[in-house]
Design a protein around this motif. Structure first.
Motif, short mmCIF file in Angstrom:
data_model
loop_
_atom_site.label_atom_id
_atom_site.label_comp_id
_atom_site.label_asym_id
_atom_site.label_seq_id
_atom_site.Cartn_x
_atom_site.Cartn_y
_atom_site.Cartn_z
N LYS A 87 0.80 -1.23 0.00
CA LYS A 87 0.00 0.00 0.00
C LYS A 87 0.83 1.27 0.00
O LYS A 87 0.28 2.37 -0.12
CB LYS A 87 -0.93 0.00 1.21
N LEU A 88 2.15 1.16 0.16
CA LEU A 88 3.00 2.36 0.24
C LEU A 88 3.89 2.49 -0.99
O LEU A 88 4.52 1.52 -1.42
CB LEU A 88 3.89 2.31 1.49
N ALA A 89 3.95 3.70 -1.52
CA ALA A 89 4.94 4.06 -2.53
C ALA A 89 5.82 5.16 -1.97
O ALA A 89 5.43 5.89 -1.06
CB ALA A 89 4.27 4.54 -3.81
N VAL A 90 7.01 5.27 -2.51
CA VAL A 90 7.95 6.31 -2.10
C VAL A 90 8.14 7.26 -3.28
O VAL A 90 8.34 6.83 -4.42
CB VAL A 90 9.30 5.71 -1.68
N LEU A 91 8.06 8.56 -3.01
CA LEU A 91 8.17 9.59 -4.04
C LEU A 91 9.34 10.51 -3.71
O LEU A 91 9.32 11.22 -2.70
CB LEU A 91 6.85 10.38 -4.11
N LEU A 92 10.34 10.50 -4.56
CA LEU A 92 11.56 11.27 -4.33
C LEU A 92 11.58 12.50 -5.23
O LEU A 92 11.41 12.40 -6.45
CB LEU A 92 12.79 10.40 -4.62
N LEU A 93 11.82 13.67 -4.63
CA LEU A 93 11.98 14.92 -5.37
C LEU A 93 13.46 15.11 -5.65
O LEU A 93 14.24 15.40 -4.75
CB LEU A 93 11.43 16.09 -4.55
N SER A 94 13.84 14.91 -6.91
CA SER A 94 15.27 14.88 -7.23
C SER A 94 15.57 15.63 -8.51
O SER A 94 16.32 15.16 -9.36
CB SER A 94 15.73 13.41 -7.35
N GLY A 95 14.98 16.81 -8.65
CA GLY A 95 15.17 17.57 -9.88
C GLY A 95 16.38 18.48 -9.87
O GLY A 95 16.77 19.00 -10.92
N GLY A 96 17.01 18.66 -8.70
CA GLY A 96 18.07 19.66 -8.59
C GLY A 96 19.46 19.12 -8.88
O GLY A 96 19.76 17.96 -8.64
N GLN A 97 20.29 19.99 -9.42
CA GLN A 97 21.71 19.69 -9.59
C GLN A 97 22.48 20.13 -8.34
O GLN A 97 21.99 20.95 -7.56
CB GLN A 97 22.27 20.43 -10.81
N GLY A 98 23.67 19.58 -8.18
CA GLY A 98 24.48 19.93 -7.02
C GLY A 98 25.32 21.17 -7.24
O GLY A 98 26.48 21.21 -6.82
N THR A 99 24.74 22.18 -7.87
CA THR A 99 25.51 23.37 -8.24
C THR A 99 26.15 24.02 -7.03
O THR A 99 27.35 24.37 -7.04
CB THR A 99 24.59 24.39 -8.95
N ARG A 100 25.38 24.18 -5.95
CA ARG A 100 25.93 24.82 -4.74
C ARG A 100 26.93 23.92 -4.03
O ARG A 100 27.68 24.38 -3.17
CB ARG A 100 24.80 25.21 -3.79
N LEU A 101 26.96 22.64 -4.41
CA LEU A 101 27.94 21.73 -3.85
C LEU A 101 29.19 21.65 -4.71
O LEU A 101 30.10 20.88 -4.43
CB LEU A 101 27.31 20.32 -3.73
N GLY A 102 29.19 22.44 -5.79
CA GLY A 102 30.33 22.43 -6.69
C GLY A 102 30.30 21.30 -7.70
O GLY A 102 31.34 20.88 -8.22
N SER A 103 29.09 20.78 -7.99
CA SER A 103 28.96 19.66 -8.91
C SER A 103 27.81 19.93 -9.86
O SER A 103 26.79 20.50 -9.49
CB SER A 103 28.69 18.36 -8.12
#
Length: 486
Positions: free
Chosen positions: A109-125
């Protein structure tokens, strides 16, 4: 300015029907440099404009500009009855919710939804944030840590059934990327064999983009043949789920509940059975994990009640008056507005359908004034975005579940050397928590540097929240830093 082509006089005019459509919405300036474009560039421009849902975009621009700056209802503190605080939860409650959650997970009954649209720009990547290695002894990326937590919960749910089953069960993982991270994210998962998950239990989908506009609502042209566009914010997940028919996909799979979170939290408890059990027990449409605000000026959004008896929603720190941010509850001695939003949410599937329809109908986006790349160099304009917490005003019932920062919130947002939310700070939070688990399980540590700078890492495949470590740790000595595995 581009040099005009030699044969400008013979250039064919823009497609009349398309030009008329642009005029209907006041966007005909998109063709202003038509005569200066090469045939290939004209073709690109036509294809670009044809790809835009002009009526929808016009509605969003008009509704957002009209609502911007309008007075909003006064805010009130969240009622105590809406919050499950750490100190009020009993061991009996926690065990009951844990079992309820595992049962629902075992039943699919459970799904997992990940918000992963961002780049690591502020992390230097330039890589997707989830690919980032925060420097743990294992060298695991954020994606791998989260995938292995899913694997661990799957195992715990199977073991918790009355039959003690070890049969395979899958928690489906929906991962929202953006046009800037989609290909790299897919390749990263493929190259790592989905970190032990089955490939068919992971679904990638892209959030949308929306044109950047001037303050009067006109498209900003990034090139003479291309409109400047930006991702539509992490709240774009709702329209993306709807347009990609993934809400229907969830229903077909028998999913009832969706655990939604952001990628840049190194301590996120993905598919947390306790939170799920609490959510089911409360019978609400939406819930959020919250942490207490550390100090009045902390740059975090907080949950509030909008208007007398109104819905719970989030107010960003930049939108809250400093006197309200500093206000103290005289009975408790704590901040009146203290429940920080850390992007750890639970929704029913029925509610997600409601939100996707409601947000699309209302068409109100947040406006962010930014420097936008344009044919005139960087120019000030507006980016339009929605936020994940925009869903909460639509909820007929919302519950908040307090968690401890040091156990569940280790954000990775800024490069090392910054004052907060760095890979170094997140790594230390992980190592300190896992060290406490090992010591509680009867293990011992030796270390060659001060303990505050090191510790042990417990593989998510080994333990989810510190459980089942006695057999591995009792009486054993570990030299930190190291990873503890089976």
């Amino acid at each position: 300015m581009r040099e005009p082509l030699n044969d400008v006089s013979s250039a064919p005019p823009p497609p009349q029907a398309l030009l008329e459509r642009l005029k209907d919405y006041g966007q005909e300036d998109a063709f202003a440099l038509w005569d200066e474009l090469s045939p290939d560039e004209r073709q690109l421009l036509v294809k670009e404009i044809e790809s835009l849902d002009l009526s929808r975009i016009d509605r969003i621009i008009r509704c957002s500009l009209r609502s911007h700056g309008l007075p909003t209802a006064a805010i009130e503190p969240v009622p105590e009855s809406s919050v499950s605080s750490v100190e009020e939860r009993t061991l009996e409650d926690r065990e009951r919710w844990w079992k309820m959650g595992l049962k629902a997970i075992y039943e699919g009954k459970l799904a997992v939804l990940l918000l992963s649209g961002g780049q690591g720009t502020r992390l230097g990547s330039s890589d997707p944030k989830g690919c980032f290695n925060i420097g743990l002894p294992s060298g695991k990326s954020l994606f791998q840590l989260q995938a292995e937590r899913i694997l661990c919960v799957q195992r715990l749910a199977a073991q918790a059934t009355t039959e003690g089953s070890t049969a395979a069960l899958q928690i489906h993982w929906y991962i929202m990327t953006s046009p800037f991270t989609d290909e790299a994210t897919r390749k990263f998962f493929e190259s790592h064999k989905f970190f032990g998950l089955e490939a068919d239990q992971v679904t990638f989908f892209q959030q949308g983009t929306i044109p950047c506009v001037s303050k009067d609502g006109r498209f900003i042209m990034e090139t003479p043949y291309g409109v400047a566009k930006a991702p539509d914010g992490n709240g774009g997940v709702y329209s993306a789920l709807k347009s990609s028919r993934l809400l229907e996909d969830m229903a077909t799979r028998g999913i009832k509940y969706v655990d939604c979170y952001g990628v840049d939290n190194a301590l996120v408890r993905v598919a947390d059975p306790t939170f799920l059990g609490y959510f089911i027990d409360k019978g609400v449409s939406a819930a959020a994990k919250v942490v207490r605000k550390a100090y009045p000026q902390e740059k975090v959004g907080v949950f509030v009640r909008r208007g007398k008896g109104g819905p719970l929603t989030v107010v960003e720190y930049s939108e809250m008056d400093s006197s309200l941010a500093s206000a103290i509850n005289q009975e408790t001695g704590r901040l009146r507005f203290c429940w920080s939003n850390v992007c750890l949410h639970m929704f029913t599937l029925d509610f997600l359908n409601q939100v996707a329809n409601g947000l699309e109908k209302d068409s109100i986006y947040h406006l962010a004034e930014k420097k936008i790349p344009s044919i005139h160099g960087h120019t000030m304009g507006l980016k339009l975005e929605q936020f994940i917490f925009d869903a909460f005003p639509y909820a007929p019932s919302t519950a908040l579940f307090e968690v401890l920062r040091e156990e569940e919130f280790a954000p990775v947002k800024n490069a090392n050397g910054s004052n907060f939310d760095t890979p170094d700070s997140a790594r230390l939070l992980v190592l300190r928590l896992h060290t406490r688990w090992v010591v509680a399980a009867g293990g011992f540590l030796t270390h060659s540097v001060p303990l505050y700078a090191t510790g042990v890492e417990v593989s998510p495949l080994c333990s989810y929240v510190g459980e089942n470590l006695e057999a591995i740790c009792r009486g054993r000595t570990f030299h930190a830093p190291c990873e503890i595995t089976f």
